[in-house]
Design an enzyme around this catalytic site. Structure first.
Site, PDB file in Angstrom:
ATOM      1  N   GLY A 127       0.837  -1.207   0.000  1.00 13.86           N
ATOM      2  CA  GLY A 127       0.000   0.000   0.000  1.00 13.86           C
ATOM      3  C   GLY A 127       0.864   1.245   0.000  1.00 13.86           C
ATOM      4  N   ASN A 128       0.275   2.354   0.419  1.00  9.40           N
ATOM      5  CA  ASN A 128       1.012   3.622   0.325  1.00  9.40           C
ATOM      6  C   ASN A 128       2.001   3.810   1.487  1.00  9.40           C
ATOM      7  OD1 ASN A 128      -0.288   5.429   2.480  1.00  9.40           O
ATOM      8  ND2 ASN A 128      -2.063   4.630   1.373  1.00  9.40           N
ATOM      9  N   ALA A 134       2.484   6.342   3.551  1.00 12.47           N
ATOM     10  CA  ALA A 134       2.010   6.951   4.801  1.00 12.47           C
ATOM     11  C   ALA A 134       1.490   5.857   5.734  1.00 12.47           C
ATOM     12  CB  ALA A 134       0.910   7.963   4.494  1.00 12.47           C
ATOM     13  N   VAL A 135       0.679   4.953   5.203  1.00  8.87           N
ATOM     14  CA  VAL A 135       0.182   3.849   6.035  1.00  8.87           C
ATOM     15  C   VAL A 135       1.336   2.885   6.364  1.00  8.87           C
ATOM     16  CG1 VAL A 135      -1.449   1.903   6.148  1.00  8.87           C
ATOM     17  CG2 VAL A 135      -2.201   4.085   5.210  1.00  8.87           C
ATOM     18  N   GLY A 136       2.286   2.766   5.452  1.00 21.20           N
ATOM     19  CA  GLY A 136       3.469   1.932   5.696  1.00 21.20           C
ATOM     20  C   GLY A 136       4.159   2.322   7.004  1.00 21.20           C
ATOM     21  N   GLU A 162       5.680  -3.228   0.849  1.00 23.99           N
ATOM     22  CA  GLU A 162       5.679  -3.050  -0.608  1.00 23.99           C
ATOM     23  C   GLU A 162       4.946  -1.742  -0.879  1.00 23.99           C
ATOM     24  OE1 GLU A 162       7.177  -4.828  -2.930  1.00 23.99           O
ATOM     25  OE2 GLU A 162       7.941  -6.376  -1.597  1.00 23.99           O
ATOM     26  N   CYS A 212       1.638   0.206  -9.183  1.00 22.91           N
ATOM     27  CA  CYS A 212       2.695   0.754  -8.322  1.00 22.91           C
ATOM     28  C   CYS A 212       3.972   1.045  -9.101  1.00 22.91           C
ATOM     29  CB  CYS A 212       2.986  -0.202  -7.177  1.00 22.91           C
ATOM     30  SG  CYS A 212       3.406  -1.857  -7.718  1.00 22.91           S
TER      31      CYS A 212
HETATM   32  P1  NAD Z   1      -5.471   0.742   0.442  1.00 17.95           P
HETATM   33  O1  NAD Z   1      -6.180   2.024   0.694  1.00 17.95           O
HETATM   34  O2  NAD Z   1      -6.228  -0.443  -0.004  1.00 17.95           O
HETATM   35  O3  NAD Z   1      -4.681   0.379   1.756  1.00 17.95           O
HETATM   36  C1  NAD Z   1      -4.006  -0.841   1.890  1.00 17.95           C
HETATM   37  C2  NAD Z   1      -4.406  -1.502   3.189  1.00 17.95           C
HETATM   38  O4  NAD Z   1      -4.031  -0.652   4.261  1.00 17.95           O
HETATM   39  C3  NAD Z   1      -5.892  -1.798   3.314  1.00 17.95           C
HETATM   40  O5  NAD Z   1      -6.057  -3.141   3.650  1.00 17.95           O
HETATM   41  C4  NAD Z   1      -6.374  -0.872   4.412  1.00 17.95           C
HETATM   42  O6  NAD Z   1      -7.333  -1.479   5.248  1.00 17.95           O
HETATM   43  C5  NAD Z   1      -5.119  -0.570   5.193  1.00 17.95           C
HETATM   44  N1  NAD Z   1      -5.143   0.777   5.769  1.00 17.95           N
HETATM   45  C6  NAD Z   1      -5.469   1.924   5.137  1.00 17.95           C
HETATM   46  N2  NAD Z   1      -5.379   2.968   5.991  1.00 17.95           N
HETATM   47  C7  NAD Z   1      -4.979   2.449   7.165  1.00 17.95           C
HETATM   48  C8  NAD Z   1      -4.702   3.017   8.465  1.00 17.95           C
HETATM   49  N3  NAD Z   1      -4.832   4.311   8.695  1.00 17.95           N
HETATM   50  N4  NAD Z   1      -4.311   2.181   9.446  1.00 17.95           N
HETATM   51  C9  NAD Z   1      -4.187   0.859   9.226  1.00 17.95           C
HETATM   52  N5  NAD Z   1      -4.445   0.276   8.034  1.00 17.95           N
HETATM   53  C10 NAD Z   1      -4.837   1.054   7.032  1.00 17.95           C
HETATM   54  O7  NAD Z   1      -4.326   0.902  -0.646  1.00 17.95           O
HETATM   55  P2  NAD Z   1      -3.478   2.181  -1.059  1.00 17.95           P
HETATM   56  O8  NAD Z   1      -2.510   2.496   0.012  1.00 17.95           O
HETATM   57  O9  NAD Z   1      -4.322   3.256  -1.608  1.00 17.95           O
HETATM   58  O10 NAD Z   1      -2.707   1.481  -2.283  1.00 17.95           O
HETATM   59  C11 NAD Z   1      -2.087   2.212  -3.252  1.00 17.95           C
HETATM   60  C12 NAD Z   1      -0.614   2.360  -2.919  1.00 17.95           C
HETATM   61  O11 NAD Z   1      -0.030   1.073  -2.836  1.00 17.95           O
HETATM   62  C13 NAD Z   1       0.172   3.113  -3.955  1.00 17.95           C
HETATM   63  O12 NAD Z   1       1.097   3.939  -3.322  1.00 17.95           O
HETATM   64  C14 NAD Z   1       0.906   2.010  -4.717  1.00 17.95           C
HETATM   65  O13 NAD Z   1       2.087   2.438  -5.332  1.00 17.95           O
HETATM   66  C15 NAD Z   1       1.153   1.021  -3.616  1.00 17.95           C
HETATM   67  N6  NAD Z   1       1.298  -0.336  -4.140  1.00 17.95           N
HETATM   68  C16 NAD Z   1       2.499  -0.932  -4.043  1.00 17.95           C
HETATM   69  C17 NAD Z   1       2.697  -2.198  -4.563  1.00 17.95           C
HETATM   70  C18 NAD Z   1       4.032  -2.887  -4.483  1.00 17.95           C
HETATM   71  O14 NAD Z   1       4.088  -4.074  -4.791  1.00 17.95           O
HETATM   72  N7  NAD Z   1       5.088  -2.209  -4.092  1.00 17.95           N
HETATM   73  C19 NAD Z   1       1.627  -2.861  -5.186  1.00 17.95           C
HETATM   74  C20 NAD Z   1       0.398  -2.232  -5.243  1.00 17.95           C
HETATM   75  C21 NAD Z   1       0.236  -0.964  -4.702  1.00 17.95           C
END
Ligand code: NAD
Length: 488
Positions: free
Chosen positions: A187-188, A190-192, A209, A243
C-alpha cells in the site's frame, strides 16, 4: 473478543499444532489455492470488472497469470527451498555438519492493496504457505467486490490456518494491535509508517511493498516510437493505478514534441479514439481518488486527454508537457492516467533530478547507448531498474521485487518470498570426539595457538556433500599433525 483477535488466536493455535510444517501439507494447500483461482475465476473477473472496470482478459493477464506462475514454481521447487542449505566452512569446523535450515516464522499478517487486489494479496500468501506459516489475510476494503470473493478462501484452504478478515481501517488497526511473526503490507508509504510503528511494539519484522514516483528517462539516442509504445502500455494499463507505472517522463526539450506525438498515436492504437467506451480501458477506483488526480492537473499544460466524467470515475489517458518540477503533480505519486513530461538537459541532469528525490520503486531508462544505461545503473538507486521496457520485471520470479527507502523494505517473488517469510536458521552439529584439535581455542591463549587459530578460522572451504569425505580425511591428517607438533 473481536473477530480480528479471534482470527489471530485461531491461526496461532493452528500453527502451534505443527500441521503446517510437513511439506505434504504445504503442497496440498498450494494446490487448493490453485483450485480456488481456477474454480472462482468467473467470480474474480466479475468482481474486478465492478471494482476497476478491468476486462476479463485483462484480469487473467495481470492478476491470475502471475499468481498461477508463482504457485506452479512453489509446487515444483518447494522441496529444494525447504531443504537444509550447506554453507562454506573453515578448517576448524570442517568435520562438522553446517547448514542453513529455513523454518516457518509463525503467523504472518498479509495486508493487501486494491489496485491488483488478487495478485498483491495472494502472491505473498503463496510464500507464506510454502514457508510453512499460518497467515491472516486482510484484503483491501477499497476493492470491495474482490474482497468478498476472497472471503471464499477458507472453503479451499485450512480455515483455521488461513483466516480471511474483511473490513476497513478500524479492522486493520485492530489486527495491528495483535502479535504477529511477520507483517507483509502492500500500500502507500504513509500507512506503511503506521504499520512499521505497530510492528515495532512486538518487534515484528515487516515487508513493506510501497509506491512512489517511478521516473522514466528517454534518451534522445533511442527509437522514440518503440520507447513510447512501451511507456504508453506501462502507464495506462489499469488506468495508471500500478505501483510500478512510469510516473513521469524526463527528456530533453528537443524531443518532447516527438514523445508527445508518439504517445498520442499509441493511445489511439491501444484504446481507440474513445477510451471511455473501450473495454480494455479501466476506471479510477473511487471518487476520492478521482478528485485527487484531477486536482493534480491544476496549472499544467494538457497536451493529450484531460477529458473526464466524475459520475463514472473516468479520466482519459492524459499527457502534460513542459511540467515544472515544483508543480503539484510532481509532489506526490500520481497513481492515475496522467503522465507529466519534465524537460531536462541530458542524462546528467536526469540523474541529478532523480537523486534529489525519494528512491523510487522502479526506474526506467530508454536508450540505445549502453553507456547511458550503465551510468543510470551506477549513479542512481531504486527498487528495480529496467532499460528499454516497463513493468515486465514483475513477471520474473528470479528477480527480487521490492522497494528501497521510501518505496519499501524487503523483497518477494519466487524463492525471495519463501526466504522473506522464513527464518533462516544457522545450524552447526559437532561431534563430541576430536577434543585435541579444539585445544587451540581454550585458554591460555598463547602466540602459537593464535597462529593456529588464524590458519584454522580464516581459511574458508567450500564443502559440497561430494567433497565431505575428502575433507574429513584431510582433517584427520591435520589433526595428527597438530597433535604431534603442537599439543604434545
Ligand atoms: P489501500 O487504501 O487499499 O490500503 C491498503 C491496506 O491498508 C488496506 O487493507 C487498508 O485497510 C489498510 N489501511 C489503510 N489505511 C490504514 C490506516 N490508517 N491504518 C491501518 N491500516 C490502514 O491501498 P493504497 O494504500 O491506496 O494502495 C495504493 C498504494 O499502494 C500506492 O502507493 C501504490 O504504489 C502502492 N502499491 C504498491 C505495490 C508494491 O508491490 N510495491 C503494489 C500495489 C500498490
Amino acid at each position: 473478543m473481536s473477530q480480528e483477535q479471534l482470527a489471530v488466536q485461531q491461526a496461532r493455535r493452528a500453527f502451534l499444532t505443527g500441521r503446517s510444517k510437513p511439506l505434504d501439507f504445504r503442497l496440498q494447500q498450494l494446490k487448493n489455492l490453485k483450485r480456488f483461482i481456477t474454480e472462482r475465476q468467473k467470480e474474480i473477473t466479475d468482481a474486478l470488472k465492478k471494482d476497476l472496470n478491468k476486462s476479463e482478459n485483462g484480469t487473467k493477464f495481470f492478476e491470475i497469470l502471475g499468481l498461477e506462475g508463482e504457485i506452479n514454481l512453489a509446487l515444483s521447487k518447494l522441496s529444494d527451498w525447504a531443504a537444509p542449505r550447506p554453507v562454506k566452512k573453515n578448517l576448524l569446523t570442517i568435520a562438522d555438519e553446517v547448514f542453513v535450515q529455513p523454518e516457518p516464522l509463525g503467523v504472518v499478517l498479509i495486508i493487501g492493496a486494491w489496485n491488483y487486489p488478487i495478485a498483491v494479496t495472494l502472491q505473498p500468501l503463496v510464500g507464506a504457505i510454502a514457508a510453512g506459516n499460518a497467515a491472516v489475510i486482510k484484503p483491501s476494503e477499497v476493492s470491495a467486490h474482490t474482497a468478498k470473493v476472497m472471503e471464499l478462501l477458507p472453503h479451499y484452504l485450512d480455515p483455521e490456518m488461513y483466516p480471511v478478515v474483511t473490513g476497513g481501517v478500524p479492522e486493520t488497526q485492530e489486527l495491528l494491535k495483535q502479535r504477529f511473526d511477520h507483517i507483509f503490507y502492500t500500500g502507500n508509504s504513509a500507512v506503511g509508517r503506521l504499520i512499521m510503528e505497530a510492528a515495532a511494539r512486538h518487534l515484528t519484522p515487516v515487508t513493506l511493498e510501497l509506491g512512489g514516483k517511478s521516473p522514466c528517462y528517454i534518451d534522445k539516442n533511442c527509437d522514440i516510437a518503440v520507447a513510447c509504445r512501451r511507456i504508453t502500455w506501462g502507464k495506462y494499463v489499469n488506468c495508471g493505478q500500478t505501483c510500478i507505472a512510469p510516473d513521469y517522463i524526463l527528456c530533453e526539450p528537443s524531443i518532447q514534441d516527438k514523445v508527445v506525438s508518439e504517445i498520442r498515436k499509441c493511445i489511439k492504437e491501444f484504446y481507440t479514439d474513445d477510451p471511455k467506451t473501450f473495454t480494455d480501458y479501466g476506471r479510477i477506483i473511487n471518487q476520492r481518488h478521482f478528485k485527487r488526480i484531477m486536482a493534480l492537473l491544476d496549472g499544467c499544460t494538457v497536451a493529450i486527454g484531460g477529458e473526464n466524467d466524475e459520475s463514472q470515475c473516468y479520466i482519459a489517458p492524459t499527457v502534460l508537457k513542459d511540467v515544472k518540477p515544483e508543480s503539484k503533480v510532481m509532489q506526490e505519486e500520481i497513481f492515475g492516467p496522467v503522465l507529466p513530461v519534465v524537460p531536462v538537459n541530458g542524462v546528467n541532469e536526469a540523474i541529478q533530478f532523480i537523486n534529489e528525490r525519494e528512491k523510487p520503486l522502479a526506474l526506467y531508462v530508454f536508450s540505445s547507448s549502453n553507456k547511458v544505461i550503465n551510468q543510470m545503473i551506477k549513479e542512481t538507486s531504486s527498487g528495480g531498474l529496467l532499460a528499454n521496457d516497463c513493468l515486465v520485471h514483475f513477471t520474473l520470479s528470479d528477480l527480487p521485487f521490492g522497494g528501497v527507502g521510501n518505496s519499501g523494505t524487503g523483497r518477494y517473488h519466487g524463492q525471495y518470498t519463501f526466504d522473506q517469510l522464513s527464518h533462516l536458521r544457522g545450524c552447526l552439529i559437532k561431534k563430541l570426539n576430536m577434543e585435541r584439535i579444539n585445544q587451540m581455542r581454550y585458554p591460555p591463549h598463547s602466540e602459537k595457538k593464535l597462529r593456529w587459530a588464524r590458519m584454522l578460522l580464516l581459511k574458508q572451504v567450500n564443502v559440497s556433500r561430494w567433497s565431505q569425505l575428502a575433507h574429513a580425511a584431510m582433517l584427520a591428517v591435520l589433526a595428527v599433525f597438530v597433535v604431534k607438533r603442537f599439543l604434545r
